[in-house]
Write a protein that holds these residues in place. Sequence first.
Motif, mmCIF file in Angstrom:
data_model
loop_
_atom_site.group_PDB
_atom_site.id
_atom_site.type_symbol
_atom_site.label_atom_id
_atom_site.label_comp_id
_atom_site.label_asym_id
_atom_site.label_seq_id
_atom_site.Cartn_x
_atom_site.Cartn_y
_atom_site.Cartn_z
ATOM 1 N N ILE A 42 0.832 -1.199 0.000
ATOM 2 C CA ILE A 42 0.000 0.000 0.000
ATOM 3 C C ILE A 42 0.869 1.252 0.000
ATOM 4 O O ILE A 42 1.851 1.333 0.729
ATOM 5 N N ALA A 43 0.490 2.223 -0.819
ATOM 6 C CA ALA A 43 1.122 3.542 -0.790
ATOM 7 C C ALA A 43 0.151 4.512 -0.122
ATOM 8 O O ALA A 43 -0.983 4.673 -0.574
ATOM 9 N N PRO A 61 0.902 2.135 -13.110
ATOM 10 C CA PRO A 61 -0.490 1.741 -12.878
ATOM 11 C C PRO A 61 -0.685 1.354 -11.414
ATOM 12 O O PRO A 61 0.117 0.615 -10.846
ATOM 13 N N MET A 62 -1.713 1.883 -10.793
ATOM 14 C CA MET A 62 -1.984 1.581 -9.391
ATOM 15 C C MET A 62 -3.479 1.419 -9.177
ATOM 16 O O MET A 62 -4.297 1.845 -9.989
ATOM 17 N N ARG A 63 -3.812 0.810 -8.050
ATOM 18 C CA ARG A 63 -5.208 0.665 -7.647
ATOM 19 C C ARG A 63 -5.490 1.648 -6.518
ATOM 20 O O ARG A 63 -4.592 2.032 -5.790
ATOM 21 N N TYR A 112 0.679 -6.522 -6.052
ATOM 22 C CA TYR A 112 1.225 -5.676 -7.104
ATOM 23 C C TYR A 112 0.260 -5.632 -8.278
ATOM 24 O O TYR A 112 -0.309 -6.666 -8.630
ATOM 25 N N PRO A 113 -0.020 -4.454 -8.851
ATOM 26 C CA PRO A 113 0.565 -3.143 -8.554
ATOM 27 C C PRO A 113 0.100 -2.596 -7.212
ATOM 28 O O PRO A 113 -0.885 -3.093 -6.650
ATOM 29 N N PRO A 114 0.800 -1.595 -6.684
ATOM 30 C CA PRO A 114 0.483 -1.068 -5.354
ATOM 31 C C PRO A 114 -0.951 -0.549 -5.261
ATOM 32 O O PRO A 114 -1.556 -0.143 -6.251
ATOM 33 N N PHE A 115 -1.453 -0.572 -4.048
ATOM 34 C CA PHE A 115 -2.781 -0.050 -3.732
ATOM 35 C C PHE A 115 -2.592 1.313 -3.082
ATOM 36 O O PHE A 115 -1.882 1.428 -2.083
ATOM 37 N N LEU A 148 4.103 2.244 2.088
ATOM 38 C CA LEU A 148 5.082 3.279 1.752
ATOM 39 C C LEU A 148 4.444 4.658 1.899
ATOM 40 O O LEU A 148 3.558 5.010 1.112
ATOM 41 N N PRO A 149 4.846 5.452 2.893
ATOM 42 C CA PRO A 149 4.331 6.823 2.982
ATOM 43 C C PRO A 149 4.934 7.675 1.857
ATOM 44 O O PRO A 149 6.127 7.576 1.573
#
Length: 204
Positions: A42-43, A61-63, A112-115, A148-149
């Motif tokens: 998660i970002a 690409p991200m969710r 993956y891809p990051p959320f 990841l902040p």
Amino acid sequence: IKRQGIRIHSWVITWICHIINWLLRIKVICANEEKLVDLQGIAFINHVSFLDIPVVVSILPMRFLSTSDVFHVPFVGWVADSIATVFVDRSDKSSRRNVRDSIAKNVTEQPYPPFVIFPEGRFGTATSLRPFHSGSFDIAAQNSVTYLPCARRYDRPDIAIWRGVKEESFFEAALRVLTFRGKMNAEVMPLEPVYPTPEDDAAQ
């Protein structure tokens, strides 16, 4: 069909976001981009503008997790829906519970891809952060999901920031961006990844 482990149609949205940013004269600056590219989890990113989605998705690409209101925003809602955004009605407790379960399942089964989650839960300001909702951090902790902040900043917040429906319509905010003739920098700054455990205090 996949590219770098991500379905090709998601990359199409990324390419479209590149075009959007180019048309709007937005330059995306991301130091340590590899931290986002390598992230399986998660970002957490501060929410500043309705431009946030095309800015972030132009990197990779991200969710997303978003409020149900975003689904009804012209074009932005379409982009959000096309990249597998999970929409939540914050006024509905059962919706919030279902979304938590859905995020946990999605991230653990497909990290993956990051959320992307905006922990403020709404648009912030150019100068400060709103209080974070701890629920999404609890999801990360209980499922030991890496997060990841990331910090976001626009060098022209007077143009980029939508002041909210109480002060202006979305059309007025979008028109301000579309008619702006200058250039704008949008910075995305990944910090250091966190590896939580179920013993961690999510609120902390």
